[in-house]
Scaffold this motif. Sequence first.
Motif: not given
Length: 166
Positions: A60-70
């Motif tokens: 899930s996306y968060n309220l804070n900027d989060t980096n997700e790698s793909h």
Amino acid sequence: YIKATNFNFSIPSNAIIEGIVVNVERKVNSNSSGSNVTDAAVRIVKNGAIGSADRSTFSSYNLNDTNESHGSADDLWEEVWTAADINSNDFGAAVAVQKANNASSNRTVGIDNIGITVYYGLPAPKLTVTKVVINDDGGNNVVGDFPLFVNGSAVASGVQNTFESG
């Protein structure tokens, strides 16, 4: 989709592409329990066309900027790549998001950055090894030091060798 291209890569023309990672910095605006927003698709863009290989996650996306790698250092996204493909202005990534069916209201999603890391190798240079042995003793056993050459340059002297002719 949010489609990001024109990354201005300058990978050497003889490079062997080994893998691609797409990093997405993302967030959502909701304070509800669980954002209920996830990736719908994360895909590579080759020659301007969105590919079919999907590397979305279920996080899930968060309220804070989060980096997700793909993707990964050895993931080619079901494509065959050349350096020219990567260096093209039409190379990039595309991201789509989705709200869960049980989400009570609309969400605003922010994608601040899409970054791409390309892993590649270069072909090994051709290596020529030459060992010079001169037998000038009339065919008798020769024991001595002989130079070793690599690509035409002496790299070692005093290389021990036992040579029997005749």
